[in-house]
Design a protein around this motif. Sequence first.
Motif, PDB file in Angstrom:
ATOM      1  N   ASP A 109     -81.438  74.294  83.688  1.00 25.88           N
ATOM      2  CA  ASP A 109     -82.393  75.294  84.126  1.00 25.88           C
ATOM      3  C   ASP A 109     -82.046  76.638  83.503  1.00 25.88           C
ATOM      4  OD1 ASP A 109     -84.588  76.212  85.362  1.00 25.88           O
ATOM      5  OD2 ASP A 109     -83.927  75.775  87.395  1.00 25.88           O
ATOM      6  N   PHE A 110     -83.046  77.320  83.054  1.00 23.02           N
ATOM      7  CA  PHE A 110     -82.875  78.555  82.300  1.00 23.02           C
ATOM      8  C   PHE A 110     -83.992  79.488  82.726  1.00 23.02           C
ATOM      9  CE2 PHE A 110     -82.125  81.021  78.444  1.00 23.02           C
ATOM     10  CZ  PHE A 110     -80.800  80.729  78.159  1.00 23.02           C
ATOM     11  N   PRO A 111     -83.690  80.765  82.898  1.00 20.91           N
ATOM     12  CA  PRO A 111     -84.778  81.656  83.323  1.00 20.91           C
ATOM     13  C   PRO A 111     -85.908  81.677  82.301  1.00 20.91           C
ATOM     14  CG  PRO A 111     -82.653  82.772  83.350  1.00 20.91           C
ATOM     15  CD  PRO A 111     -82.425  81.459  82.699  1.00 20.91           C
ATOM     16  N   LEU A 112     -87.110  81.842  82.804  1.00 20.43           N
ATOM     17  CA  LEU A 112     -88.274  81.867  81.919  1.00 20.43           C
ATOM     18  C   LEU A 112     -88.236  83.095  81.015  1.00 20.43           C
ATOM     19  CD1 LEU A 112     -90.527  79.839  81.782  1.00 20.43           C
ATOM     20  CD2 LEU A 112     -91.854  81.253  83.346  1.00 20.43           C
ATOM     21  N   GLU A 113     -87.877  84.214  81.594  1.00 17.94           N
ATOM     22  CA  GLU A 113     -87.788  85.448  80.820  1.00 17.94           C
ATOM     23  C   GLU A 113     -86.510  86.167  81.183  1.00 17.94           C
ATOM     24  OE1 GLU A 113     -91.715  87.558  81.337  1.00 17.94           O
ATOM     25  OE2 GLU A 113     -91.321  87.876  79.216  1.00 17.94           O
ATOM     26  N   ILE A 114     -85.921  86.794  80.189  1.00 15.80           N
ATOM     27  CA  ILE A 114     -84.682  87.522  80.416  1.00 15.80           C
ATOM     28  C   ILE A 114     -84.875  88.970  79.972  1.00 15.80           C
ATOM     29  CG2 ILE A 114     -82.235  87.666  79.827  1.00 15.80           C
ATOM     30  CD1 ILE A 114     -82.505  84.620  79.106  1.00 15.80           C
ATOM     31  N   TYR A 115     -84.437  89.878  80.824  1.00 13.98           N
ATOM     32  CA  TYR A 115     -84.453  91.287  80.473  1.00 13.98           C
ATOM     33  C   TYR A 115     -83.130  91.596  79.767  1.00 13.98           C
ATOM     34  CZ  TYR A 115     -83.618  96.290  81.227  1.00 13.98           C
ATOM     35  OH  TYR A 115     -83.303  97.622  81.070  1.00 13.98           O
ATOM     36  N   ASN A 116     -83.213  92.205  78.592  1.00 15.72           N
ATOM     37  CA  ASN A 116     -82.019  92.570  77.831  1.00 15.72           C
ATOM     38  C   ASN A 116     -82.035  94.063  77.564  1.00 15.72           C
ATOM     39  OD1 ASN A 116     -81.069  89.684  76.740  1.00 15.72           O
ATOM     40  ND2 ASN A 116     -83.296  89.817  76.539  1.00 15.72           N
ATOM     41  N   GLU A 122     -84.646  98.135  75.076  1.00 13.40           N
ATOM     42  CA  GLU A 122     -84.878  97.262  76.223  1.00 13.40           C
ATOM     43  C   GLU A 122     -85.971  96.276  75.847  1.00 13.40           C
ATOM     44  OE1 GLU A 122     -85.106  99.457  80.151  1.00 13.40           O
ATOM     45  OE2 GLU A 122     -84.750 101.120  78.781  1.00 13.40           O
ATOM     46  N   PHE A 123     -85.682  94.997  76.026  1.00 11.41           N
ATOM     47  CA  PHE A 123     -86.687  93.987  75.686  1.00 11.41           C
ATOM     48  C   PHE A 123     -86.554  92.751  76.561  1.00 11.41           C
ATOM     49  CE2 PHE A 123     -84.040  90.955  73.233  1.00 11.41           C
ATOM     50  CZ  PHE A 123     -82.918  91.732  72.979  1.00 11.41           C
ATOM     51  N   LEU A 124     -87.667  92.025  76.654  1.00 11.45           N
ATOM     52  CA  LEU A 124     -87.670  90.749  77.363  1.00 11.45           C
ATOM     53  C   LEU A 124     -87.590  89.654  76.321  1.00 11.45           C
ATOM     54  CD1 LEU A 124     -90.643  91.383  79.841  1.00 11.45           C
ATOM     55  CD2 LEU A 124     -88.194  91.665  80.292  1.00 11.45           C
ATOM     56  N   SER A 125     -86.806  88.626  76.596  1.00 12.03           N
ATOM     57  CA  SER A 125     -86.748  87.507  75.666  1.00 12.03           C
ATOM     58  C   SER A 125     -87.138  86.223  76.388  1.00 12.03           C
ATOM     59  CB  SER A 125     -85.346  87.379  75.067  1.00 12.03           C
ATOM     60  OG  SER A 125     -84.393  87.202  76.089  1.00 12.03           O
ATOM     61  N   SER A 126     -87.773  85.323  75.640  1.00  9.49           N
ATOM     62  CA  SER A 126     -88.178  84.051  76.228  1.00  9.49           C
ATOM     63  C   SER A 126     -88.383  83.023  75.125  1.00  9.49           C
ATOM     64  CB  SER A 126     -89.475  84.221  77.021  1.00  9.49           C
ATOM     65  OG  SER A 126     -90.417  84.931  76.258  1.00  9.49           O
ATOM     66  N   PHE A 127     -88.387  81.766  75.528  1.00  4.24           N
ATOM     67  CA  PHE A 127     -88.770  80.706  74.596  1.00  4.24           C
ATOM     68  C   PHE A 127     -90.286  80.590  74.610  1.00  4.24           C
ATOM     69  CE2 PHE A 127     -84.434  79.473  75.800  1.00  4.24           C
ATOM     70  CZ  PHE A 127     -83.891  79.354  74.527  1.00  4.24           C
ATOM     71  N   THR A 128     -90.833  80.135  73.501  1.00  2.00           N
ATOM     72  CA  THR A 128     -92.291  79.989  73.433  1.00  2.00           C
ATOM     73  C   THR A 128     -92.660  78.673  72.758  1.00  2.00           C
ATOM     74  OG1 THR A 128     -92.665  80.894  71.212  1.00  2.00           O
ATOM     75  CG2 THR A 128     -92.465  82.491  73.022  1.00  2.00           C
ATOM     76  N   ASP A 129     -93.953  78.382  72.777  1.00  2.00           N
ATOM     77  CA  ASP A 129     -94.467  77.288  71.950  1.00  2.00           C
ATOM     78  C   ASP A 129     -94.752  77.885  70.558  1.00  2.00           C
ATOM     79  OD1 ASP A 129     -96.864  78.674  72.113  1.00  2.00           O
ATOM     80  OD2 ASP A 129     -97.756  77.325  73.595  1.00  2.00           O
ATOM     81  N   PRO A 130     -95.202  77.068  69.605  1.00  6.53           N
ATOM     82  CA  PRO A 130     -95.415  77.607  68.253  1.00  6.53           C
ATOM     83  C   PRO A 130     -96.404  78.771  68.225  1.00  6.53           C
ATOM     84  CG  PRO A 130     -95.478  75.216  68.216  1.00  6.53           C
ATOM     85  CD  PRO A 130     -95.382  75.611  69.666  1.00  6.53           C
ATOM     86  N   GLU A 131     -97.325  78.806  69.177  1.00 10.39           N
ATOM     87  CA  GLU A 131     -98.335  79.878  69.202  1.00 10.39           C
ATOM     88  C   GLU A 131     -97.817  81.153  69.848  1.00 10.39           C
ATOM     89  OE1 GLU A 131     -99.475  76.588  70.049  1.00 10.39           O
ATOM     90  OE2 GLU A 131     -99.913  76.551  67.899  1.00 10.39           O
ATOM     91  N   GLY A 132     -96.650  81.093  70.466  1.00 10.75           N
ATOM     92  CA  GLY A 132     -96.099  82.303  71.069  1.00 10.75           C
ATOM     93  C   GLY A 132     -96.332  82.399  72.571  1.00 10.75           C
TER      94      GLY A 132
END
Lengths: 113, 169
Positions: free
Chosen positions: B105-112, B85-95
């Motif tokens: 529009d895309f969710p900020l975080e996704i539970y997988n 189980e993990f959360l996925s998200s886009f980040t900036d270069p620093e994370g």
Amino acid sequence: MSVEARRDVFQAIADPTRRQIINLIAYQPMNLNAIAENFSISRPAVSQHIKILMECGMVMVRQEGRERYCEARLDALKEVAAWVEQYREFWNTQFDSLDNYLNRIQNNHQSDQ
Amino acid sequence: MENKVTQKAELRIVRQFKAPQSLVFNAFASKEAFAEWWGPKGSELTVLRFDFREGGSTHYKLDNRGMLMWALFRYQKIRESDSIEFLSSFTDPEGNITSSPFPMDFPLEIYNHITLSETNGITTLTLYAEPVNATPAQEKTFTDLNPSMNQGYEGTWGQLDTYLAKVQG
């Protein structure tokens, strides 16, 4: 970073009460009191949900005489359908790649033996 | 209610792989394996951090012909060979978590949630995914209505009314 202030359709429908509110007013606008009567939770709680739905662009409020009617904005739901499809495609592509990888390493193992 | 127009945004995919379950699990659990297959075709994957354990995270960069994208996995629960189980998200270069680089529009975080099971050498993988409600703090403020808000719903109704009037201009 504005994670806290996030307001979008995904958040709108994440909550079961908010989904029920949308379903309730999907075909006929209702005033706040009429909506609240359908729920056992407190009126302030219902009103907070409606506020969030408004901020997420899922509900519009129209003034008619002395009454305010809440109307569902169903267009916003298209974003959800679009996201689900895009994410499905993303994972299917990853799984195709995983399939190739698994076949590749298992064939390598066999040829090693 | 008869007509349900809204449903939870969620996704379920079931796939079968001709491979033992441990090998499929390892494809997610080992940095070397993960780097071999993850990432859309045509994108160059750089794994910046890989820490596959509960509470750990993986940060990676994708370079699609000069278009750069960073993404993050945050592992929540792991059951060896069975479940991730993990959360996925886009980040900036620093994370730092950012909104998606796509115009839509895309969710900020996704539970997988990935679950695995094996029968006769075939591993069945099930993926379940849903957007994470990004603001538990906000949810909390109105689920545990504090005493000051509880001084009668009239007060709050009035506040909503004021708010409605304001947002409608």
